[in-house]
Design a protein around this motif. Structure first.
Motif, mmCIF file in Angstrom:
data_model
loop_
_atom_site.group_PDB
_atom_site.id
_atom_site.type_symbol
_atom_site.label_atom_id
_atom_site.label_comp_id
_atom_site.label_asym_id
_atom_site.label_seq_id
_atom_site.Cartn_x
_atom_site.Cartn_y
_atom_site.Cartn_z
ATOM 1 N N ARG A 13 0.817 -1.215 0.000
ATOM 2 C CA ARG A 13 0.000 0.000 0.000
ATOM 3 C C ARG A 13 0.843 1.253 0.000
ATOM 4 N N SER A 14 2.016 1.203 0.599
ATOM 5 C CA SER A 14 2.886 2.379 0.556
ATOM 6 C C SER A 14 3.440 2.577 -0.853
ATOM 7 N N ALA A 18 2.557 5.938 -3.099
ATOM 8 C CA ALA A 18 3.627 6.727 -3.716
ATOM 9 C C ALA A 18 3.377 6.934 -5.205
ATOM 10 N N LEU A 19 2.891 5.913 -5.885
ATOM 11 C CA LEU A 19 2.649 6.017 -7.325
ATOM 12 C C LEU A 19 1.474 6.936 -7.645
ATOM 13 N N LEU A 20 0.509 7.023 -6.729
ATOM 14 C CA LEU A 20 -0.712 7.780 -7.013
ATOM 15 C C LEU A 20 -0.734 9.180 -6.405
ATOM 16 N N GLU A 21 0.223 9.513 -5.550
ATOM 17 C CA GLU A 21 0.162 10.843 -4.936
ATOM 18 C C GLU A 21 0.476 11.921 -5.970
ATOM 19 N N ASP A 22 -0.197 13.060 -5.806
ATOM 20 C CA ASP A 22 -0.025 14.185 -6.745
ATOM 21 C C ASP A 22 -0.164 13.704 -8.188
ATOM 22 N N ARG A 23 -1.230 12.961 -8.449
ATOM 23 C CA ARG A 23 -1.347 12.227 -9.715
ATOM 24 C C ARG A 23 -1.790 13.069 -10.902
ATOM 25 N N GLY A 24 -2.322 14.256 -10.676
ATOM 26 C CA GLY A 24 -2.785 15.058 -11.796
ATOM 27 C C GLY A 24 -3.884 14.351 -12.571
ATOM 28 N N GLU A 25 -3.705 14.191 -13.868
ATOM 29 C CA GLU A 25 -4.720 13.579 -14.733
ATOM 30 C C GLU A 25 -4.568 12.067 -14.859
ATOM 31 N N LEU A 26 -3.681 11.483 -14.074
ATOM 32 C CA LEU A 26 -3.405 10.053 -14.186
ATOM 33 C C LEU A 26 -4.657 9.219 -13.927
ATOM 34 N N LEU A 27 -4.997 8.357 -14.886
ATOM 35 C CA LEU A 27 -6.101 7.417 -14.751
ATOM 36 C C LEU A 27 -5.538 6.091 -14.267
ATOM 37 N N ALA A 28 -6.249 5.422 -13.365
ATOM 38 C CA ALA A 28 -5.747 4.175 -12.787
ATOM 39 C C ALA A 28 -6.765 3.061 -12.963
ATOM 40 N N ILE A 29 -6.305 1.958 -13.521
ATOM 41 C CA ILE A 29 -7.091 0.735 -13.598
ATOM 42 C C ILE A 29 -6.421 -0.285 -12.694
ATOM 43 N N ALA A 30 -7.208 -0.916 -11.831
ATOM 44 C CA ALA A 30 -6.654 -1.892 -10.891
ATOM 45 C C ALA A 30 -7.229 -3.261 -11.172
ATOM 46 N N GLY A 31 -6.362 -4.268 -11.243
ATOM 47 C CA GLY A 31 -6.803 -5.641 -11.393
ATOM 48 C C GLY A 31 -7.622 -6.093 -10.194
ATOM 49 N N LEU A 32 -8.368 -7.156 -10.400
ATOM 50 C CA LEU A 32 -9.281 -7.610 -9.358
ATOM 51 C C LEU A 32 -8.544 -8.003 -8.093
ATOM 52 N N GLY A 33 -9.249 -7.882 -6.973
ATOM 53 C CA GLY A 33 -8.678 -8.266 -5.689
ATOM 54 C C GLY A 33 -7.855 -7.177 -5.055
ATOM 55 N N ALA A 34 -6.740 -7.562 -4.447
ATOM 56 C CA ALA A 34 -5.962 -6.650 -3.614
ATOM 57 C C ALA A 34 -5.538 -5.358 -4.318
ATOM 58 N N PRO A 35 -5.133 -5.368 -5.602
ATOM 59 C CA PRO A 35 -4.801 -4.088 -6.228
ATOM 60 C C PRO A 35 -5.966 -3.094 -6.230
ATOM 61 N N ALA A 41 -7.605 2.385 -1.063
ATOM 62 C CA ALA A 41 -6.991 2.828 0.191
ATOM 63 C C ALA A 41 -6.175 4.106 -0.014
ATOM 64 N N ALA A 42 -5.613 4.265 -1.215
ATOM 65 C CA ALA A 42 -4.835 5.470 -1.510
ATOM 66 C C ALA A 42 -5.730 6.676 -1.772
ATOM 67 N N GLY A 43 -7.030 6.442 -1.965
ATOM 68 C CA GLY A 43 -7.973 7.532 -2.210
ATOM 69 C C GLY A 43 -8.891 7.212 -3.361
ATOM 70 N N ASP A 44 -10.149 6.924 -3.043
ATOM 71 C CA ASP A 44 -11.105 6.587 -4.095
ATOM 72 C C ASP A 44 -11.517 7.849 -4.842
ATOM 73 N N GLU A 146 13.863 3.389 -3.496
ATOM 74 C CA GLU A 146 14.456 4.292 -4.486
ATOM 75 C C GLU A 146 13.991 3.940 -5.892
ATOM 76 N N GLU A 147 13.863 2.653 -6.169
ATOM 77 C CA GLU A 147 13.391 2.236 -7.495
ATOM 78 C C GLU A 147 11.911 2.561 -7.689
ATOM 79 N N VAL A 148 11.132 2.511 -6.617
ATOM 80 C CA VAL A 148 9.724 2.938 -6.705
ATOM 81 C C VAL A 148 9.650 4.412 -7.083
ATOM 82 N N LEU A 149 10.464 5.239 -6.442
ATOM 83 C CA LEU A 149 10.460 6.672 -6.737
ATOM 84 C C LEU A 149 10.934 6.948 -8.159
ATOM 85 N N ALA A 150 11.916 6.184 -8.625
ATOM 86 C CA ALA A 150 12.373 6.342 -10.008
ATOM 87 C C ALA A 150 11.270 5.948 -10.989
ATOM 88 N N LEU A 151 10.526 4.902 -10.643
ATOM 89 C CA LEU A 151 9.392 4.491 -11.473
ATOM 90 C C LEU A 151 8.341 5.590 -11.510
#
Length: 201
Positions: A13-14, A18-35, A41-44, A146-151
């Protein structure tokens, strides 16, 4: 802050926060279940489309959205079991090369929704290697904060397509459920993308 679990792997979840914070126009599709629970949890909100079913379809659904809306960044967040079922989508993504598509696989090496059976990644199957062989040049394994932040930076820069296999802890976390009705989820994202035009068709 991106957390490390007792196992030494990233806490899911952390990573998603990190990937979704300050997301701007970013659209997110999550696979079924935990994702789906993770992005909620990051903000509906209307820019999220959590899948309640359709195992194996998250990446190719993200591809369709990215092609239909080339000015909008599209992030697919899914699990290793779901990605393994839809692994053929990697070839189609590689063929189309959408600059605005980013596929992140949260790899806990288990089927979390059906009893924690081991997936093939537990036995050495390399999803990032498969994506790279399919033709997604920027295919990476992510194991550190660090690799998460680079991503995240690469996603923000719009340098897609990107495929990332993020090795996460296998702990089951409390459910944070999004709306269940697919018609509601579809309609609110459509409105977020199209604005008032969403109601004219």
């Amino acid at each position: 802050m991106i957390e490390i679990a007792d196992s030494g792997k990233l806490e899911r979840r952390s990573v998603v926060r990190a990937l979704l914070e300050d997301r701007g126009e970013l659209l997110a599709i999550a696979g079924l279940g935990a994702p789906a629970w993770d992005i909620t949890a990051a903000g509906d909100g209307p820019q999220n489309l959590p899948l309640w079913g359709g195992m194996g379809g998250a990446a190719v659904m993200g591809l369709g959205l990215a092609l239909a809306q080339p000015a909008k960044p599209v992030l697919v967040i899914t699990g290793d079991g779901e990605m393994l079922m839809g692994v053929g989508s990697l070839a189609t993504i590689a063929t189309k090369q959408p600059r605005n598509l980013f596929v992140v696989v949260l790899d806990n090496e288990h089927y979390g929704e059906t009893g924690m059976q081991e997936t093939a990644t537990r036995h050495g199957v390399d999803l990032a290697g498969m994506a790279k062989a399919a033709g997604i040049a920027d295919s990476r394994k992510v194991t550190t904060p660090e690799e998460v932040l680079a991503l995240r930076d690469a996603i923000r820069a719009g340098h897609g397509p990107i495929f990332a296999q993020v090795k996460i802890d296998a702990a089951s976390l409390p459910l944070v459920l999004p709306p269940r009705e697919a018609s509601i989820l579809q309609a609110r994202m459509r409105e977020a993308i199209l604005g008032p035009k969403a109601h004219l068709q």
